[in-house]
Design an enzyme around this catalytic site. Structure first.
Site, mmCIF file in Angstrom:
data_model
loop_
_atom_site.group_PDB
_atom_site.id
_atom_site.type_symbol
_atom_site.label_atom_id
_atom_site.label_comp_id
_atom_site.label_asym_id
_atom_site.label_seq_id
_atom_site.Cartn_x
_atom_site.Cartn_y
_atom_site.Cartn_z
ATOM 1 N N HIS A 27 0.839 -1.218 0.000
ATOM 2 C CA HIS A 27 0.000 0.000 0.000
ATOM 3 C C HIS A 27 0.870 1.263 0.000
ATOM 4 O O HIS A 27 0.443 2.302 0.503
ATOM 5 C CB HIS A 27 -0.953 0.040 1.192
ATOM 6 N N LYS A 41 15.767 22.452 -11.410
ATOM 7 C CA LYS A 41 15.132 21.153 -11.623
ATOM 8 C C LYS A 41 15.995 20.126 -12.343
ATOM 9 O O LYS A 41 16.747 20.448 -13.253
ATOM 10 C CB LYS A 41 13.847 21.337 -12.446
ATOM 11 N N GLU A 74 9.427 8.595 -16.702
ATOM 12 C CA GLU A 74 8.050 9.075 -16.926
ATOM 13 C C GLU A 74 7.569 8.723 -18.327
ATOM 14 O O GLU A 74 6.425 8.293 -18.527
ATOM 15 C CB GLU A 74 7.980 10.589 -16.718
#
Ligand code: ARG
Length: 459
Positions: A156, A283, A290
């Site tokens: 989970h 960044k 992705e």
């Protein structure tokens, strides 16, 4: 433009039809398979006395010239030729004259396309399996360095039990091995020659299907021609194989994305395989995993697309089937680049064991060990042990300490049957190494698993 099939027509095809009907702009990718198929077919026609030796020579030379023209970028691919089969045959006949017109004896585009596409798919099953092997070797290399590196095992997405990082990667090795086996078994199952089935019913000519099958590297000859010219299971299989592989790649990618965040900090992707932001100078984005996650969608799309194309088709060939190719080409290209870039991203990423181990110090990862201790050492039934451990966890939460670091006196207060040796059991490394059952996470068991994969990859 005069069509090869124009005999029964009195008016020519509209340009709109040409554009709609054509597959030549993408099926030209199969030119090697098509020419090899024609060479095998011509050899067989000669062997069976259907072509003369001179005609065979002319066809062979002509096809070789066509192939050279294609590879030199000199071949003119025309939409009005409809598909590669007719484009190539037309050019062959321009080059060698009448002998070219005999090549299509005892053949139809229906078995021709089935041969070309099947051989392409068979080859890709093997190539993708090889590329997966290279990925597995890189994953195994990383795993070999981390059999002692603690990482929180989760369910989970919540801290569950301590495991080691190699064990975690071993889960992906297991998935990738099954993926490879799927590609390989598809290859075995579908390695069957359609050539000689002609349009749907076979041919009255005295063909030798075994001979062409052998020339083209097929294991055997298909049993029923009606099935063979309309069957696209082999294409569905590679789409399913790629989809399942991409689903596994996508799960690993999701973890790489998470692990690259400040919150986790378990890995850092190399500069070569990271991207920046156009506005935020600080960044470093995990675009590679992705995109791997994202590209999984288009591969599923191709699988659903072809399943849907096929579901209502009466026997045998229908033009709908022409829609089988682009999705497969796209899925194969996606699989190939995905495997390559994932391999490089993993090879060059930095693993951060300290952060992994730090993350293990929160979330009471050794709670199950306390319950197991109570069962084993104090003869307490597991349900009761579970409850007592719950109390201990609540105490830890109250104090703001992890169970592995709690002061023994609090445990004693909760249940006086607990003695001091419990503290060893609550240690995270002890907890990981206690899981010695077959397939478990202990460092020793993990090493066994890695040895298993090493052996598998060395075959
Ligand atoms: N371009 C067609 C395809 O990809 C080849 C087979 C065409 N056969 C036919 N009878 N129209 O399916």
């Amino acid at each position: 433009m005069e069509k090869m099939w124009s005999g029964r027509f009195s008016a020519g095809a509209s340009n709109l039809l040409d554009e709609f009907n054509a597959s030549i702009m993408y099926d030209r990718k199969l030119y090697r398979e098509d020419i090899e198929g024609s060479l095998a077919h011509a050899k067989m026609l000669y062997k069976q006395g259907i072509l003369t030796q001179e005609e065979l020579k002319q066809i062979e030379n002509g096809l070789v010239q066509v192939r050279e023209e294609i590879e030199a970028g000199k071949f003119e691919w025309k939409i009005s030729d409809e598909d590669l089969h007719m484009g190539i045959e037309k050019r062959l006949t321009q080059i060698i004259g009448d002998a070219g017109k005999k090549l299509h004896t005892a053949r139809s585009r229906n078995d021709q396309v089935a041969v070309d596409f099947r051989r392409y798919v068979l080859r890709k099953n093997l190539e993708i399996s090889e590329a997966m092997k290279a990925l597995m070797e890189v994953v195994l290399d990383v795993a070999n360095k981390h059999t002692e590196t603690l990482i929180p095992g989760m369910t989970h997405l919540q801290h569950a039990q301590p495991i080691n990082f190699a064990f975690h990667l071993g889960a992906y090795l297991s998935m990738f091995k099954r993926d490879r086996e799927r590609f390989e078994s598809s290859y075995e199952r579908n390695n069957i020659s359609p050539l000689g089935c002609a349009a749907l019913a076979g041919t009255p000519h005295n063909v030798d299907r075994e001979y062409t099958a052998e020339l083209l590297g097929f294991e055997s000859v298909s049993v029923n021609c009606l099935d063979t010219v309309s069957d696209r299971d082999f294409a569905l299989e590679i789409l399913f194989n790629i989809s399942t592989m991409m689903m596994h790649i996508s799960r690993l990618s999701e973890e790489l994305v998470m692990w690259s965040s400040y919150e986790f900090g378990f890995v850092e992707l190399s500069d070569e395989y990271s991207t920046g932001s156009s506005i935020m100078p600080q960044k470093k984005n995990p675009d590679v995993p992705e995109l791997l996650r994202g590209k999984t969608g288009r591969v599923y799309g191709a699988l659903m697309g072809l399943l849907t194309v096929m579901k209502g088709l009466p026997l045998a060939y229908n033009k709908d089937t022409q829609e089988d190719k682009e999705g497969v080409f796209d899925a194969v290209a996606t699989a190939e680049i995905s495997l390559e870039i994932l391999k490089e991203a993993i090879k060059t990423m930095q693993v951060k064991p300290q952060n992994m181990e730090k993350a293990c110090a929160i979330g009471h990862l050794s709670a199950t060990d306390l319950a197991d201790y109570l069962v084993e050492k104090c003869d307490i039934p597991f349900r009761e042990a579970h409850f007592i451990t719950g109390r201990a966890v609540a105490k830890g939460e109250e104090l703001g300490v992890d169970l592995s670091k709690i002061d023994f006196k609090y445990l004693k207060e909760i249940d006086e049957r607990i003695s001091e040796d419990v503290m060893e059991y609550l240690g995270l490394r002890h907890s990981m190494n206690a899981r010695t059952s077959e397939g478990g996470t202990s460092s020793e068991r993990t090493k066994e698993q890695l040895a298993y994969f090493k052996n598998y990859l060395s075959r």
